[in-house]
Design a protein around this motif. Sequence first.
Motif, short mmCIF file in Angstrom:
data_model
loop_
_atom_site.label_atom_id
_atom_site.label_comp_id
_atom_site.label_asym_id
_atom_site.label_seq_id
_atom_site.Cartn_x
_atom_site.Cartn_y
_atom_site.Cartn_z
N LEU A 26 -45.26 -22.51 -38.40
CA LEU A 26 -45.06 -22.26 -39.82
C LEU A 26 -44.35 -23.44 -40.48
O LEU A 26 -44.74 -23.91 -41.55
CB LEU A 26 -44.25 -20.97 -40.00
N VAL A 27 -43.31 -23.94 -39.82
CA VAL A 27 -42.56 -25.08 -40.35
C VAL A 27 -43.46 -26.32 -40.43
O VAL A 27 -43.42 -27.05 -41.41
CB VAL A 27 -41.30 -25.35 -39.50
N GLU A 28 -44.29 -26.54 -39.40
CA GLU A 28 -45.17 -27.71 -39.41
C GLU A 28 -46.17 -27.66 -40.56
O GLU A 28 -46.42 -28.66 -41.21
CB GLU A 28 -45.91 -27.84 -38.07
N VAL A 29 -46.74 -26.49 -40.79
CA VAL A 29 -47.68 -26.35 -41.90
C VAL A 29 -46.96 -26.59 -43.23
O VAL A 29 -47.47 -27.27 -44.11
CB VAL A 29 -48.36 -24.96 -41.88
N ALA A 30 -45.77 -26.04 -43.36
CA ALA A 30 -45.03 -26.16 -44.62
C ALA A 30 -44.52 -27.58 -44.85
O ALA A 30 -44.39 -28.00 -46.01
CB ALA A 30 -43.86 -25.18 -44.61
N LYS A 31 -44.26 -28.34 -43.79
CA LYS A 31 -43.70 -29.70 -43.92
C LYS A 31 -44.54 -30.58 -44.84
O LYS A 31 -44.01 -31.34 -45.64
CB LYS A 31 -43.58 -30.37 -42.56
N ALA A 32 -45.83 -30.51 -44.70
CA ALA A 32 -46.71 -31.38 -45.48
C ALA A 32 -46.57 -31.11 -46.98
O ALA A 32 -46.69 -32.03 -47.79
CB ALA A 32 -48.15 -31.17 -45.06
N TYR A 33 -46.26 -29.88 -47.34
CA TYR A 33 -46.17 -29.51 -48.75
C TYR A 33 -44.74 -29.55 -49.28
O TYR A 33 -44.52 -29.76 -50.47
CB TYR A 33 -46.73 -28.10 -48.96
N LEU A 34 -43.79 -29.32 -48.41
CA LEU A 34 -42.40 -29.18 -48.83
C LEU A 34 -41.58 -30.42 -48.50
O LEU A 34 -40.49 -30.33 -47.95
CB LEU A 34 -41.77 -27.95 -48.15
N LYS A 35 -42.08 -31.57 -48.88
CA LYS A 35 -41.39 -32.82 -48.56
C LYS A 35 -39.99 -32.87 -49.15
O LYS A 35 -39.09 -33.49 -48.59
CB LYS A 35 -42.22 -34.01 -49.03
N HIS A 36 -39.79 -32.21 -50.29
CA HIS A 36 -38.49 -32.26 -50.96
C HIS A 36 -37.60 -31.08 -50.55
O HIS A 36 -36.52 -30.91 -51.10
CB HIS A 36 -38.69 -32.26 -52.49
N GLU A 37 -38.05 -30.31 -49.62
CA GLU A 37 -37.30 -29.12 -49.18
C GLU A 37 -36.87 -29.26 -47.73
O GLU A 37 -36.84 -28.29 -46.98
CB GLU A 37 -38.17 -27.87 -49.35
N ARG A 38 -36.51 -30.44 -47.34
CA ARG A 38 -36.13 -30.72 -45.96
C ARG A 38 -34.98 -29.83 -45.49
O ARG A 38 -34.98 -29.34 -44.36
CB ARG A 38 -35.75 -32.20 -45.84
N GLU A 39 -34.02 -29.59 -46.34
CA GLU A 39 -32.85 -28.77 -45.98
C GLU A 39 -33.28 -27.34 -45.60
O GLU A 39 -32.77 -26.77 -44.64
CB GLU A 39 -31.87 -28.72 -47.16
N THR A 40 -34.23 -26.80 -46.34
CA THR A 40 -34.73 -25.45 -46.05
C THR A 40 -35.41 -25.42 -44.69
O THR A 40 -35.18 -24.51 -43.88
CB THR A 40 -35.71 -24.99 -47.15
N LEU A 41 -36.24 -26.42 -44.41
CA LEU A 41 -36.95 -26.47 -43.13
C LEU A 41 -35.97 -26.65 -41.97
O LEU A 41 -36.14 -26.03 -40.91
CB LEU A 41 -37.99 -27.59 -43.15
N GLU A 42 -34.96 -27.49 -42.17
CA GLU A 42 -33.96 -27.69 -41.12
C GLU A 42 -33.15 -26.42 -40.89
O GLU A 42 -32.78 -26.11 -39.75
CB GLU A 42 -33.05 -28.86 -41.49
N ALA A 43 -32.87 -25.67 -41.96
CA ALA A 43 -32.14 -24.41 -41.81
C ALA A 43 -32.93 -23.41 -40.98
O ALA A 43 -32.36 -22.71 -40.13
CB ALA A 43 -31.82 -23.83 -43.18
N VAL A 44 -34.24 -23.36 -41.19
CA VAL A 44 -35.08 -22.47 -40.40
C VAL A 44 -35.07 -22.90 -38.93
O VAL A 44 -34.95 -22.07 -38.03
CB VAL A 44 -36.53 -22.44 -40.95
N THR A 45 -35.17 -24.20 -38.70
CA THR A 45 -35.18 -24.72 -37.33
C THR A 45 -33.85 -24.41 -36.62
O THR A 45 -33.84 -23.99 -35.46
CB THR A 45 -35.46 -26.24 -37.33
N ARG A 46 -32.74 -24.61 -37.32
CA ARG A 46 -31.42 -24.31 -36.73
C ARG A 46 -31.26 -22.81 -36.46
O ARG A 46 -30.76 -22.41 -35.40
CB ARG A 46 -30.30 -24.78 -37.66
N ALA A 47 -31.71 -22.00 -37.41
CA ALA A 47 -31.60 -20.55 -37.25
C ALA A 47 -32.46 -20.07 -36.07
O ALA A 47 -32.05 -19.18 -35.32
CB ALA A 47 -32.00 -19.85 -38.53
N ARG A 48 -33.62 -20.67 -35.92
CA ARG A 48 -34.49 -20.31 -34.78
C ARG A 48 -33.80 -20.67 -33.47
O ARG A 48 -33.81 -19.88 -32.53
CB ARG A 48 -35.83 -21.03 -34.88
#
Length: 195
Positions: free
Chosen positions: A53-75
């Motif tokens: 899910l994070v990988e798919v979202a990365k391409a679109y959410l380039k400016h939302e790095r903090e959100t993606l990192e928070a999901v990765t840390r929480a996982r």
Amino acid sequence: MTMLVVLAVLAVLAAFWAVGIYNGLVTARNAFKNAFAQIDVQLTRRYDLIPNLVEVAKAYLKHERETLEAVTRARAAAVSGLAAAKAAPGDAAAMSQLGSAETGLAGALSRLMMVAESYPDLKANQNMMQLTEELTSTENRIAFARQAYNDSVMAYNNKREVFPSNIVAGMFNFAPAALLEIDEPAKRGAPKVAF
């Protein structure tokens, strides 16, 4: 002589009674451990879906790095909590750690889904739609597995605490089991996965 026979019969009956209670406690303990194994299966499935899910979202959410990192840390925290809980199903500290980690992961996923709502191309992405559907299905399975686990823990704890089982449970150190408590979706806000 008859008194010895009566005492021997009473001793045998008491032994059978204690063995029956002991076996019932072991059966109840094994039931809640098996129920936890079902939670383990569903949580592992969920943890495996999140990186995709994070990988798919990365391409679109380039400016939302903090959100993606928070999901990765929480996982990562949730995976660690699950490992601790797998080592000691029913242990209060392990269940609390897992519950807290799961609450944190649900919050991070919820934030990711809210951010994803702002990106129409991401919402329309076929992979994202499939992953969010699988995640939603897995969330439902987790809820059912958690309910079954908590029901098994309650049955075990009741069996362990009622008289006369509590005597046998105390003699053989049957420890109480802890419930798996995660904030309910109404309190934490369920991840929105509608696309």
